[in-house]
Design a protein around this motif. Structure first.
Motif, mmCIF file in Angstrom:
data_model
loop_
_atom_site.group_PDB
_atom_site.id
_atom_site.type_symbol
_atom_site.label_atom_id
_atom_site.label_comp_id
_atom_site.label_asym_id
_atom_site.label_seq_id
_atom_site.Cartn_x
_atom_site.Cartn_y
_atom_site.Cartn_z
ATOM 1 N N VAL A 79 -23.455 23.708 -14.885
ATOM 2 C CA VAL A 79 -23.864 23.050 -14.270
ATOM 3 C C VAL A 79 -23.286 22.241 -13.610
ATOM 4 C CG1 VAL A 79 -26.315 21.342 -13.899
ATOM 5 C CG2 VAL A 79 -26.206 23.627 -14.328
ATOM 6 N N ILE A 80 -22.740 21.004 -14.767
ATOM 7 C CA ILE A 80 -22.142 19.760 -14.494
ATOM 8 C C ILE A 80 -20.593 20.410 -13.881
ATOM 9 C CG2 ILE A 80 -20.772 17.732 -15.648
ATOM 10 C CD1 ILE A 80 -22.746 18.855 -17.947
ATOM 11 N N LEU A 81 -19.726 21.425 -14.315
ATOM 12 C CA LEU A 81 -18.468 21.507 -13.298
ATOM 13 C C LEU A 81 -18.577 22.085 -12.118
ATOM 14 C CD1 LEU A 81 -17.380 23.979 -16.364
ATOM 15 C CD2 LEU A 81 -16.352 21.514 -15.604
ATOM 16 N N LEU A 82 -20.278 22.761 -11.851
ATOM 17 C CA LEU A 82 -20.837 23.063 -10.242
ATOM 18 C C LEU A 82 -20.769 21.903 -9.110
ATOM 19 C CD1 LEU A 82 -22.818 26.285 -11.205
ATOM 20 C CD2 LEU A 82 -20.051 25.780 -10.137
ATOM 21 N N ALA A 83 -21.650 20.718 -10.085
ATOM 22 C CA ALA A 83 -22.294 20.018 -9.538
ATOM 23 C C ALA A 83 -20.980 19.210 -9.229
ATOM 24 C CB ALA A 83 -22.885 18.612 -10.343
ATOM 25 N N TRP A 84 -19.869 19.036 -9.480
ATOM 26 C CA TRP A 84 -18.797 18.601 -9.533
ATOM 27 C C TRP A 84 -18.131 19.029 -8.373
ATOM 28 C CZ3 TRP A 84 -16.365 13.925 -9.651
ATOM 29 C CH2 TRP A 84 -15.254 13.445 -9.339
ATOM 30 N N THR A 85 -18.107 20.525 -8.868
ATOM 31 C CA THR A 85 -16.977 21.153 -7.892
ATOM 32 C C THR A 85 -17.754 21.064 -6.621
ATOM 33 O OG1 THR A 85 -16.824 22.676 -9.169
ATOM 34 C CG2 THR A 85 -16.359 23.504 -6.762
ATOM 35 N N LEU A 86 -19.707 21.215 -6.243
ATOM 36 C CA LEU A 86 -19.613 20.363 -5.089
ATOM 37 C C LEU A 86 -19.538 18.820 -4.850
ATOM 38 C CD1 LEU A 86 -23.549 21.651 -5.559
ATOM 39 C CD2 LEU A 86 -21.450 22.895 -3.920
ATOM 40 N N VAL A 87 -19.286 18.532 -5.445
ATOM 41 C CA VAL A 87 -18.540 17.093 -4.289
ATOM 42 C C VAL A 87 -16.984 16.790 -4.250
ATOM 43 C CG1 VAL A 87 -18.281 14.464 -5.614
ATOM 44 C CG2 VAL A 87 -20.478 15.376 -6.294
ATOM 45 N N VAL A 88 -16.613 17.427 -4.790
ATOM 46 C CA VAL A 88 -15.534 17.603 -3.859
ATOM 47 C C VAL A 88 -15.252 18.163 -3.284
ATOM 48 C CG1 VAL A 88 -13.020 18.854 -4.769
ATOM 49 C CG2 VAL A 88 -14.809 17.366 -6.764
ATOM 50 N N LEU A 89 -15.643 19.803 -2.877
ATOM 51 C CA LEU A 89 -15.628 20.138 -0.908
ATOM 52 C C LEU A 89 -16.629 19.650 -0.728
ATOM 53 C CD1 LEU A 89 -15.911 23.777 -3.012
ATOM 54 C CD2 LEU A 89 -13.915 22.488 -2.493
ATOM 55 N N ALA A 90 -17.689 18.957 -0.515
ATOM 56 C CA ALA A 90 -18.368 18.312 0.744
ATOM 57 C C ALA A 90 -17.864 17.679 1.421
ATOM 58 C CB ALA A 90 -19.380 17.750 0.354
ATOM 59 N N PRO A 91 -16.482 17.309 0.975
ATOM 60 C CA PRO A 91 -15.796 16.286 2.385
ATOM 61 C C PRO A 91 -14.747 17.616 3.424
ATOM 62 C CG PRO A 91 -15.724 14.896 0.570
ATOM 63 C CD PRO A 91 -16.340 16.399 -0.471
ATOM 64 N N LEU A 92 -14.363 18.320 2.442
ATOM 65 C CA LEU A 92 -13.887 19.597 3.570
ATOM 66 C C LEU A 92 -14.926 20.170 3.715
ATOM 67 C CD1 LEU A 92 -11.247 20.847 0.089
ATOM 68 C CD2 LEU A 92 -10.023 19.264 1.927
ATOM 69 N N TRP A 93 -15.363 20.567 3.147
ATOM 70 C CA TRP A 93 -16.833 21.343 3.816
ATOM 71 C C TRP A 93 -17.067 20.714 5.329
ATOM 72 C CZ3 TRP A 93 -19.009 26.281 4.546
ATOM 73 C CH2 TRP A 93 -19.881 26.063 5.473
ATOM 74 N N THR A 94 -17.247 19.476 5.451
ATOM 75 C CA THR A 94 -17.740 19.019 6.169
ATOM 76 C C THR A 94 -16.889 18.963 7.219
ATOM 77 O OG1 THR A 94 -19.031 17.202 5.006
ATOM 78 C CG2 THR A 94 -18.479 16.421 7.325
ATOM 79 N N MET A 95 -15.345 18.581 6.805
ATOM 80 C CA MET A 95 -14.725 18.487 7.890
ATOM 81 C C MET A 95 -14.261 19.813 8.513
ATOM 82 S SD MET A 95 -9.918 17.809 6.976
ATOM 83 C CE MET A 95 -10.216 19.428 5.853
#
Length: 385
Positions: free
Chosen positions: A121-137
């Motif tokens: 869960v911790i790793l997935l949460a951090w992955t979402l934080v990292v990928l969110a800007p790339l996804w938005t772009m």
């Protein structure tokens, strides 16, 4: 290229679902393969997860919410059947792991089921934080300006999806020229940094004296002093050398900016190489250059990959020095070209996000190609001694 990108975007849902099945089957299998051939069990789990995801995608279950839920249940059910029914029948031969991995990745394990859930869960949460800007772009680069402000985080459907931003960036926005200029500057700077840095680190690693310590500390001090503090003097030197408004004027600046971290990492790494190995090569008649090329460089590939990634990102993304030293159209870099798209009264966000999406590809490709060596370089410093 645009057609391939359009096909990928049009089938992004199915491709993402297949990749999720691949990751789900591969990553979690190792948690259950405690007394098995880990490589065989992991590859079979990843293949099985990808096959199940592909079958559910081809049947069209992903088109509805109920079908997507059934697909997820089918994937979980098949994988649990594999883990508890098929996998215990696989060969019970555990792969011998290297001492480096045993002291890093496999040193801190979470054997309990609750610990595994919390860690994932911790790793997935951090992955979402990292990928969110790339996804938005990425998703906003496929929309027009009105749709960007209306639904900035949603995936563009067929009626609002557009590739005009990519076409305008590549054809009308001179992105190919800016891209080529950035590649020339970045690759040339990296080659010079690695050459000088590796030679200097080899000398400092084998030269033990007070003078070498002072030189080493001089390079380390460069990590603490931003190069932008000397912008006025740098501009004066570039103008005196006649390199103003040229791509070659940026390369020495980036070399000076990247040498401190390169010397710092490579020197520490080379000092960890067994001295007996170097002495044996010298006794066999090898020159210092041959020892450096045929022994030291192959052993320091993880460290070289680490400093390559560390140096490429700031050089590729730098705006400060291109903005000051380059003015003509034919010498602009990608980041400088993107900055020109910001207007005083309005901004073409579609073109900006499309250009940034294309500009991020080289960095992502470099990391994917060198990720294995990069991780080795990071973990080697963590277990030194």
């Amino acid at each position: 290229m645009i057609d391939i990108l359009a096909w990928i975007v049009g089938n992004a849902g199915a491709i993402g679902w297949i990749m999720l099945g691949l990751a789900f089957g591969g990553l979690l299998t190792e948690r259950f393969a405690t007394h098995l051939n880990t490589d065989l069990a992991t590859w079979l789990g990843a293949l099985l997860g990808a096959v199940v995801a592909l079958v559910t995608a081809l049947t069209g279950l992903l088109d509805t919410g109920l079908g997507a839920s059934l697909s997820a249940l089918a994937l979980v059910g098949v994988m649990f059947g594999y883990w508890f029914l098929v996998m215990p029948r696989l060969p019970r031969r555990r792969q011998t792991r290297s001492r480096l991995l045993n002291r890093t990745i496999y040193r801190y394990r979470f054997p309990s089921f609750l610990g595994q859930i919390v860690s994932h869960v911790i790793l997935l949460a951090w992955t979402l934080v990292v990928l969110a800007p790339l996804w938005t772009m990425l998703v906003n680069s496929l929309k027009d300006k009105r749709e960007i402000f209306r639904a900035p985080f949603s995936w563009p459907t067929g009626d609002v999806r557009t590739f005009d931003g990519y076409k305008n960036a590549w054809i009308d926005g001179n992105f190919d020229l800016y891209f080529r200029n950035s590649l020339i500057v970045t690759i040339s700077s990296l080659l010079v940094i690695l050459l000088i840095g590796a030679l200097g680190a080899y000398a400092l690693a084998n030269w033990r004296s007070r003078t070498s310590t002072v030189i080493y500390l001089y390079f380390v001090a460069g990590l603490m002093i931003p190069i932008r503090l000397g912008t006025i003097n740098i501009v004066t030197i570039v103008q005196d050398l006649g390199l103003n408004n040229q791509l070659t004027g940026l390369i020495p600046i980036y070399v000076a900016m990247g040498l401190p971290i390169t010397i710092f990492v490579l020197t520490a790494f080379m000092r960890g190489v067994p001295q007996d190995l170097i002495d044996a090569a010298r006794m066999d008649g090898a020159s210092e250059l041959r020892v450096f090329v045929e022994i030291m460089l192959p052993l320091t590939r993880p460290a070289l990959a680490t400093v390559t990634v560390f140096n490429m990102i700031p050089i590729w993304n730098d705006l400060w020095f291109p903005l000051i030293l380059t003015r003509d159209e034919n010498v602009r870099t990608v980041t400088y070209g993107v900055s020109l798209l910001f207007g005083q009264y309005q901004t073409d966000w579609n073109a900006i996000l499309s250009t940034l999406s294309l500009a991020s590809l080289p960095v992502l490709l470099l990391y994917l190609l060198m990720s294995k060596q990069f991780i080795k370089g990071l973990t080697a410093g963590a277990v030194k001694g």
